[in-house]
Design a protein around this motif. Structure first.
Motif, PDB file in Angstrom:
ATOM      1  N   ALA A  30     -69.729 -52.855 -11.552  1.00 53.22           N
ATOM      2  CA  ALA A  30     -69.873 -50.946 -11.325  1.00 53.22           C
ATOM      3  C   ALA A  30     -68.658 -50.733 -12.112  1.00 53.22           C
ATOM      4  O   ALA A  30     -69.032 -49.486 -12.319  1.00 53.22           O
ATOM      5  CB  ALA A  30     -69.723 -50.670  -9.919  1.00 53.22           C
ATOM      6  N   ALA A  31     -67.338 -51.440 -12.443  1.00 51.86           N
ATOM      7  CA  ALA A  31     -66.779 -51.494 -13.233  1.00 51.86           C
ATOM      8  C   ALA A  31     -66.764 -50.944 -14.328  1.00 51.86           C
ATOM      9  O   ALA A  31     -66.920 -50.328 -15.174  1.00 51.86           O
ATOM     10  CB  ALA A  31     -65.585 -51.694 -12.506  1.00 51.86           C
ATOM     11  N   LEU A  32     -67.492 -52.380 -14.953  1.00 56.25           N
ATOM     12  CA  LEU A  32     -68.042 -53.057 -16.001  1.00 56.25           C
ATOM     13  C   LEU A  32     -68.994 -51.573 -16.020  1.00 56.25           C
ATOM     14  O   LEU A  32     -68.758 -50.958 -18.051  1.00 56.25           O
ATOM     15  CB  LEU A  32     -68.919 -53.991 -16.030  1.00 56.25           C
ATOM     16  CG  LEU A  32     -69.487 -54.066 -17.212  1.00 56.25           C
ATOM     17  CD1 LEU A  32     -68.336 -54.136 -18.525  1.00 56.25           C
ATOM     18  CD2 LEU A  32     -70.055 -55.383 -17.690  1.00 56.25           C
ATOM     19  N   GLU A  33     -70.130 -50.887 -15.869  1.00 54.03           N
ATOM     20  CA  GLU A  33     -71.271 -50.037 -15.830  1.00 54.03           C
ATOM     21  C   GLU A  33     -70.096 -48.940 -16.416  1.00 54.03           C
ATOM     22  O   GLU A  33     -70.177 -47.938 -17.321  1.00 54.03           O
ATOM     23  CB  GLU A  33     -71.957 -49.705 -14.779  1.00 54.03           C
ATOM     24  CG  GLU A  33     -73.253 -48.683 -15.076  1.00 54.03           C
ATOM     25  CD  GLU A  33     -73.864 -49.056 -16.615  1.00 54.03           C
ATOM     26  OE1 GLU A  33     -74.326 -48.076 -17.453  1.00 54.03           O
ATOM     27  OE2 GLU A  33     -73.745 -49.996 -16.615  1.00 54.03           O
ATOM     28  N   ALA A  52     -70.763 -49.330  -7.538  1.00 57.14           N
ATOM     29  CA  ALA A  52     -70.632 -50.425  -6.545  1.00 57.14           C
ATOM     30  C   ALA A  52     -71.515 -49.582  -5.430  1.00 57.14           C
ATOM     31  O   ALA A  52     -71.798 -50.047  -5.345  1.00 57.14           O
ATOM     32  CB  ALA A  52     -69.467 -50.954  -6.459  1.00 57.14           C
ATOM     33  N   GLY A  53     -71.007 -48.852  -4.635  1.00 58.98           N
ATOM     34  CA  GLY A  53     -71.602 -48.720  -3.494  1.00 58.98           C
ATOM     35  C   GLY A  53     -71.291 -48.626  -1.960  1.00 58.98           C
ATOM     36  O   GLY A  53     -71.261 -48.785  -0.644  1.00 58.98           O
ATOM     37  N   LEU A  54     -70.347 -48.576  -3.015  1.00 63.06           N
ATOM     38  CA  LEU A  54     -68.295 -48.915  -1.225  1.00 63.06           C
ATOM     39  C   LEU A  54     -67.606 -47.618  -1.374  1.00 63.06           C
ATOM     40  O   LEU A  54     -67.944 -47.060  -2.243  1.00 63.06           O
ATOM     41  CB  LEU A  54     -68.239 -50.303  -2.115  1.00 63.06           C
ATOM     42  CG  LEU A  54     -68.301 -51.282  -1.945  1.00 63.06           C
ATOM     43  CD1 LEU A  54     -68.088 -52.072  -2.198  1.00 63.06           C
ATOM     44  CD2 LEU A  54     -69.210 -51.782  -1.158  1.00 63.06           C
ATOM     45  N   SER A  55     -66.228 -47.352  -0.180  1.00 60.72           N
ATOM     46  CA  SER A  55     -65.697 -46.849  -0.793  1.00 60.72           C
ATOM     47  C   SER A  55     -64.633 -47.228  -0.986  1.00 60.72           C
ATOM     48  O   SER A  55     -64.218 -48.235  -2.005  1.00 60.72           O
ATOM     49  CB  SER A  55     -65.724 -46.998   1.249  1.00 60.72           C
ATOM     50  OG  SER A  55     -64.749 -47.725   1.402  1.00 60.72           O
ATOM     51  N   LYS A  56     -64.231 -46.124  -1.564  1.00 60.56           N
ATOM     52  CA  LYS A  56     -62.531 -45.883  -2.514  1.00 60.56           C
ATOM     53  C   LYS A  56     -61.963 -47.261  -1.669  1.00 60.56           C
ATOM     54  O   LYS A  56     -61.193 -47.860  -2.992  1.00 60.56           O
ATOM     55  CB  LYS A  56     -62.226 -44.470  -3.159  1.00 60.56           C
ATOM     56  CG  LYS A  56     -60.454 -45.290  -3.911  1.00 60.56           C
ATOM     57  CD  LYS A  56     -60.168 -42.818  -3.581  1.00 60.56           C
ATOM     58  CE  LYS A  56     -59.103 -43.072  -4.901  1.00 60.56           C
ATOM     59  NZ  LYS A  56     -58.924 -42.221  -5.858  1.00 60.56           N
TER      60      LYS A  56
END
Length: 212
Positions: A30-33, A52-56
């Motif tokens: 996700a970070a790469l995107e 990423a579909g995750l919480s911070k």
């Protein structure tokens, strides 16, 4: 029966669970995107979490922050980025080796466009996080390969030019297809023509340049 010595009071490192490995991989993808789209300065942890579909807080469980994620991606990328240059065989046929390098770099640009843009964004910002890798990893390999190319030129096996700028030209022409993908995809919407044409053209271009 012998026992493995351990440092007193220090527990052995824990092996990440499958879920932890999966989440970490999910965060990095996700970070790469996000980084490839917005650059380091424009990217935020909230964007990475959303992608990423995750919480911070979940992101921060695995990484120390945005910079930690970025450095992790760059470190992994550097290994991948150097491989084609490492694979150049000093004892091989010079034109075959250099055209092989051109094609491997082009394949990487076409197959890993996000990674290429991540690298380009870091360099455009002055390589604040990748500088040590450029000095410790890229520079010695670059010097070794330019020495090989210079020797091939002195032996008359390829046409004479500046070996360093030859490598720069290979980087510029191949990475164009990743870093300027939005432009090339509009100008050449036919993917097979775009990608096949790139391979054919660059092979022809560098073959003519290298032939004595």
């Amino acid at each position: 029966m012998t026992e493995t010595a351990q440092t007193p009071g220090k527990a052995p490192p824990k092996i990440p669970s499958r879920i932890q490995q999966r989440n970490r991989s999910r965060i990095l993808d996700a970070a790469l995107e996000v980084f490839s789209r917005h650059g380091y300065r424009g990217a935020t942890l909230d964007q990475i979490a959303s992608e990423a579909g995750l919480s911070k807080p979940n992101i921060l469980y695995y990484f120390g922050g945005k910079e930690d994620i970025h450095v992790t991606l760059l470190s992994r990328l550097m290994e991948t980025w150097l491989d084609p240059l490492k694979d150049m065989n000093p004892n091989g046929d010079p034109i075959t080796e250099l055209l092989g390098y051109v094609n491997r770099k082009l394949d990487m640009a076409l197959e890993l466009p996000r990674e290429s843009r991540l690298f380009a964004n870091e360099i455009l910002q002055g390589a604040p996080r990748m500088g040590p890798h450029l000095i410790a990893d890229l520079k010695p390999l670059f010097d070794a390969r330019t020495d090989v190319i210079a020797r091939w030129m002195e032996q008359g096996r390829i046409a004479k030019s500046d070996p360093a700028h030859l490598i720069f030209a290979i980087w510029a022409t191949t990475q164009h297809y990743a870093d300027f993908a939005a432009q090339t995809e509009v100008l050449l919407p036919d993917q097979s023509r775009r990608e096949g044409g790139a391979h054919d053209f660059l092979s022809q271009l560098f073959s003519k340049l290298l032939t004595p």
